[in-house]
Structure formats: structure tokens, C-alpha cells
Design an enzyme around this catalytic site. Structure first.
Site, PDB file in Angstrom:
ATOM      1  N   GLY A  72       7.097  -5.719   2.377  1.00  0.00           N
ATOM      2  CA  GLY A  72       5.966  -6.575   2.716  1.00  0.00           C
ATOM      3  C   GLY A  72       5.724  -7.845   1.833  1.00  0.00           C
ATOM      4  O   GLY A  72       5.194  -8.610   2.704  1.00  0.00           O
ATOM      5  N   GLN A 177      -1.105  -2.153   5.075  1.00  0.00           N
ATOM      6  CA  GLN A 177      -1.917  -0.970   4.811  1.00  0.00           C
ATOM      7  C   GLN A 177      -2.617  -0.374   6.154  1.00  0.00           C
ATOM      8  O   GLN A 177      -3.385   0.524   6.101  1.00  0.00           O
ATOM      9  CB  GLN A 177      -3.059  -0.923   3.842  1.00  0.00           C
ATOM     10  CG  GLN A 177      -2.605  -1.408   2.193  1.00  0.00           C
ATOM     11  CD  GLN A 177      -1.816  -0.014   1.703  1.00  0.00           C
ATOM     12  OE1 GLN A 177      -2.023   1.106   2.307  1.00  0.00           O
ATOM     13  NE2 GLN A 177      -1.155  -0.455   0.275  1.00  0.00           N
ATOM     14  N   HIS A 199       7.508   1.745   2.836  1.00  0.00           N
ATOM     15  CA  HIS A 199       7.134   2.606   1.832  1.00  0.00           C
ATOM     16  C   HIS A 199       5.666   3.099   2.001  1.00  0.00           C
ATOM     17  O   HIS A 199       5.325   4.070   1.063  1.00  0.00           O
ATOM     18  CB  HIS A 199       7.480   2.420   0.642  1.00  0.00           C
ATOM     19  CG  HIS A 199       6.926   1.292  -0.388  1.00  0.00           C
ATOM     20  ND1 HIS A 199       6.219   1.595  -1.308  1.00  0.00           N
ATOM     21  CD2 HIS A 199       6.790   0.105   0.129  1.00  0.00           C
ATOM     22  CE1 HIS A 199       5.549   0.421  -1.681  1.00  0.00           C
ATOM     23  NE2 HIS A 199       5.841  -0.430  -0.760  1.00  0.00           N
ATOM     24  N   THR A 235      23.503  -9.454   5.056  1.00  0.00           N
ATOM     25  CA  THR A 235      23.564  -8.338   5.968  1.00  0.00           C
ATOM     26  C   THR A 235      22.624  -7.471   5.753  1.00  0.00           C
ATOM     27  O   THR A 235      22.045  -7.058   4.617  1.00  0.00           O
ATOM     28  CB  THR A 235      25.039  -7.626   5.213  1.00  0.00           C
ATOM     29  OG1 THR A 235      25.890  -8.724   5.286  1.00  0.00           O
ATOM     30  CG2 THR A 235      25.405  -6.471   5.876  1.00  0.00           C
ATOM     31  N   CYS A 318      -2.187  -2.215 -10.073  1.00  0.00           N
ATOM     32  CA  CYS A 318      -1.414  -2.253 -11.368  1.00  0.00           C
ATOM     33  C   CYS A 318       0.167  -2.317 -11.089  1.00  0.00           C
ATOM     34  O   CYS A 318       0.883  -1.269 -11.247  1.00  0.00           O
ATOM     35  CB  CYS A 318      -1.498  -1.088 -12.097  1.00  0.00           C
ATOM     36  SG  CYS A 318      -1.734   0.336 -11.151  1.00  0.00           S
TER      37      CYS A 318
HETATM   38  N1  PLP Z   1       0.323  -6.173   1.126  1.00  0.00           N
HETATM   39  C1  PLP Z   1      -0.138  -5.127   0.751  1.00  0.00           C
HETATM   40  C2  PLP Z   1      -1.882  -5.043   1.488  1.00  0.00           C
HETATM   41  C3  PLP Z   1       0.210  -3.939   0.326  1.00  0.00           C
HETATM   42  O1  PLP Z   1      -0.726  -3.100  -0.020  1.00  0.00           O
HETATM   43  C4  PLP Z   1       1.535  -4.139  -0.316  1.00  0.00           C
HETATM   44  C5  PLP Z   1       2.047  -2.867  -1.488  1.00  0.00           C
HETATM   45  O2  PLP Z   1       1.263  -2.581  -2.289  1.00  0.00           O
HETATM   46  C6  PLP Z   1       2.328  -5.062   0.069  1.00  0.00           C
HETATM   47  C7  PLP Z   1       1.660  -6.040   0.823  1.00  0.00           C
HETATM   48  C8  PLP Z   1       3.744  -5.424  -0.801  1.00  0.00           C
HETATM   49  O3  PLP Z   1       4.371  -4.666   0.271  1.00  0.00           O
HETATM   50  P1  PLP Z   1       6.113  -4.273  -0.338  1.00  0.00           P
HETATM   51  O4  PLP Z   1       5.708  -3.323  -1.651  1.00  0.00           O
HETATM   52  O5  PLP Z   1       6.801  -3.703   0.391  1.00  0.00           O
HETATM   53  O6  PLP Z   1       6.712  -5.312  -0.923  1.00  0.00           O
END
Ligand code: PLP
Length: 385
Positions: A72, A177, A199, A235, A318
Site C-alpha cells: 500500500g 483498509q 496483508h 521482475t 506505531c
Molecule cells: N494505507 C493504510 C490506510 C494502511 O492502513 C496501511 C498499512 O498500515 C498502508 C496504507 C500501507 O500499506 P503497506 O503496509 O502494504 O505498505
């Protein structure tokens, strides 16, 4: 290390689904490079394209709109920095409750950044968006998350897009989320780009995607080959993508977690009248509760619950173990003290009624002790003061 008894921190990272592990092991066994034309390469390519179809289906998007990334964070960076570097945006407007990866990407984009206010429930102020879009000059990109990681509050993103379109602005939404927790319909949201991550839905960490409308000409963050439609060279992470695809497929049959979450909040508030649930008056994804216990630090609560075998999150993000007052809650107008007392309970694909029971009994017992200790401390201070 054995798995914890009760894991209620799915918004930080969901336990991996068995189907995702299976798909990853199978993908690792292929071992080819998806760009090779031989048999192993073709097999690997097929795994990637099947995963793309599953992720696209969960997003309500076309497969050709899905660009796999390392998560993300990278998807958010690609959306904001890629648009600025591609000349699509000369200013950014981001909500005050965005994830660090949006806030930091915006801050590093070398263009003016405007922070969009939210109300006390954590909902974006659409009138302010309209006003702030009018106030600035040059092509704008608006980034407003779909579901908040701490409160679960769902933003009216389609409305955000309607306002933004009125000013010719592009729109990005961090849907990390929201994926798997609410039905996603990429065209109906009417955004140009949307970020998701594996994840949070029971796939592996380290893989995500930017869903992007055709014709949005982003400049890639790194330079190299033509993978992922030329937007993400390197890749492909075959096993990770396979795991994401399998998790997306499994998440397509969504569990309704609202009854579990609602009971958790009902029973907690009945036992602890001084506790609060943040964002409860707004639409929320059905897995998340952000709970405040005035005067009791979030980290104290997390540690106490951990000792009782229950994993929850500190409302204060955190990301590196450091606990700071939640910027989400302060953006909602809460005091720093209140923001320091917020915990996050987040359910997910393997949560059961027994998990809620264990959380409630551990939390209510701990809170009773903590509040009593606080009262005694207060009395002593009064006598001595
Ligand atoms: N955006 C939001 C709202 C998230 O809760 C998170 C993860 O905590 C992320 C982005 C980041 O995603 P990633 O852990 O896959 O980089």
C-alpha cells in the site's frame, strides 16, 4: 513462536490465510521469470494474470487497471508522486487523517500541499474541499482514504470525486483498509486511482496494487523494464502476487463482522461507561473499533492485554514501535491526552465470538484495575495538594 490466542489487530496485519500460503508455495515451485517465453515463464505469467483477475474482481475493476506494487505504501507513493512527476498535478489536497504513506509522499512531492479538515466523527468536510480547490491554482490531485485505519470511518469518496471533478481535479483514494471489508466498485467510486494491500486481507505483506484508470499517465517511481504496463519496473514478486490473488479470492466471500463488533462495543460501554468509541456516529467498516479510556495510556492498555493473551493495536499508529498521539484523533478535534488513550480492536477473517469474549473479559478486568488505581492516585494528590 506460537500464534497468539486472540488476535484482534487485523488492521495492522491479518494472519495469513491458508489458501494464500498454498498459492505462494505453488508459485515458488514454478520459479520462472514471468517475462520469459519458455514454459516456466508462461506458467509464472499465468499465475500473475490470474491473481490480477482476482484482485481486480475484489476491487470491482478491470484487470488491465491493476498495477502490482510492493504494498500500500508504494501504491500511495506511485499515485501521488507519479502524478506530480507526470505533470498531472501541480498541487495536492490530502485529508488530515491519511496514512503516513500518503502524508509523507505528499510532503515529498515538491508541490503545494493543502490538508483537508475532517469533522468530529472523522468525516471529510466537502464544503471545505470545494472552497480549497477554488482557492488554489493549477491542476490538482485530491487524495482521500476510503476507510480509516484507526477508526474504520468510511469517507464519502464518490462525493469527494464529484466535487473534485467540478474543478477538473484528479482523485486518488487509499482503500487499503476498505478492501475485503466493504464492497468496492472502482467505477462507481469515480476515482482515478485507488491503493490496496494484500496483508490486510490475509495475503502476505510486501505486495499491494495501485488500481488506475486507463489514460492516467503516471511516471514510474523507479526506472527499468516494462513490467506492470510500464508503471512498475522489476521482475514481479511472483509468490507475493500469487498469495495476494488467493487472499482476494477468499475475501470475495466477505464475512459480516458487524454483529461481533457491535456486541463488543455494546458490552464494553455497558461495563465501562467512561469509555468512548471514536467515529461511532459515522459509517464505518464493520471490523474496527477505536476505543478511548480517558487517562489510561494506549501502550499500557496494549501491554496489559498482551499479557492476557490478546493482541490489539494502539490507536496511535506505531509503525516503528514508537507510540505517538494519534494524528487521526487530533484531526478529529480530540485532545492530545485523549488521542494518547485510544486503542484499536480490529477483527478479521478468522475472528470468532470467543475472541470477542476473551477481549471483553481481559479488557474490562484491566480497565477496572486501571481506573481504580487512577482514582486512588487522584485522591492522594488531592490530600497532598
Ligand atoms: N494505507 C493504510 C490506510 C494502511 O492502513 C496501511 C498499512 O498500515 C498502508 C496504507 C500501507 O500499506 P503497506 O503496509 O502494504 O505498505
Amino acid at each position: 513462536m506460537t500464534a497468539v490466542a486472540t488476535y484482534l489487530d487485523h488492521n495492522a496485519g491479518a494472519p495469513i490465510r491458508p489458501a494464500a500460503v498454498e498459492a505462494m508455495v505453488a508459485a515458488l515451485a514454478i520459479g520462472g521469470n514471468p517475462s520469459s517465453v519458455h514454459r516456466a515463464g508462461r506458467l509464472a505469467r499465468r499465475v500473475i494474470e490470474e491473481a490480477r483477475d482476482s484482485v481486480a474482481a475484489l476491487c470491482g475493476a478491470e484487470s488491465s487497471e491493476v498495477i502490482f506494487t510492493s504494498g500500500g505504501t508504494e501504491a500511495n507513493n506511485l499515485a501521488l508522486l507519479g502524478a506530480v512527476r507526470g505533470g498531472l498535478a501541480a498541487r495536492l489536497l490530502v485529508s488530515g487523517i491519511e496514512h503516513d504513506s500518503v502524508r509523507a509522499a505528499a510532503a515529498g512531492a515538491s508541490v503545494p500541499v493543502t490538508v483537508l479538515p475532517v469533522d468530529s466523527e472523522g468525516l471529510i468536510d466537502l464544503a471545505a474541499l470545494d472552497r480549497l480547490l477554488s482557492a488554489g491554482e493549477g491542476p490538482a490531485l485530491v487524495s482521500v482514504m476510503l476507510a480509516n485505519n484507526e477508526t474504520g470511518v468510511i469517507q464519502p469518496v464518490a462525493e469527494v470525486a464529484r466535487v473534485a471533478r467540478g474543478h477538473g481535479a484528479l482523485v486518488h483514494s487509499d482503500a487499503v483498509q476498505a478492501l475485503g471489508k466493504t464492497a468496492l466498485d472502482f467505477p462507481a467510486l469515480d476515482v482515478d486511482m485507488m491503493s490496496v494491500s494484500a496483508h490486510k486481507i490475509g495475503g502476505p505483506a510486501g505486495v499491494g496494487a495501485l488500481v488506475k484508470r486507463a489514460g492516467i499517465d503516471l511516471v514510474p517511481l523507479s526506472l527499468g523494464g516494462g513490467q506492470e504496463y510500464g508503471r512498475r519496473p522489476g521482475t514481479e514478486n511472483l509468490a507475493g502476487i500469487a498469495g495476494f490473488g488467493a487472499a482476494a479470492k477468499a475475501a470475495a466471500t466477505r464475512r459480516d463482522l458487524a454483529p461481533l463488533r457491535d456486541r463488543l462495543e455494546r458490552e464494553l460501554l455497558a461495563a465501562l461507561p467512561g469509555a468512548r468509541v471514536f467515529g461511532a456516529g459515522a459509517p464505518r467498516v464493520d471490523n474496527t473499533s477505536c476505543i478511548g479510556l480517558a487517562g489510561v495510556r494506549a501502550e499500557t492498555q496494549v501491554v496489559a492485554l498482551d499479557l492476557a493473551g490478546v493482541s490489539i493495536g494502539a490507536g496511535a499508529a506505531c509503525s516503528s514501535g514508537k507510540v505517538r498521539p494519534s494524528p487521526v484523533l487530533t484531526a478529529m478535534g480530540e485532545s492530545e491526552e485523549t488521542a494518547r488513550s485510544a486503542i484499536r480492536v480490529s477483527l478479521g477473517w478468522n475472528s470468532e465470538a470467543a475472541d470477542v469474549d476473551r477481549f471483553l473479559s481481559a479488557y474490562i478486568e484491566f480497565a477496572g484495575r486501571a481506573l481504580k488505581a487512577r482514582a486512588v492516585r487522584g485522591e492522594k494528590e488531592t490530600h497532598h495538594g
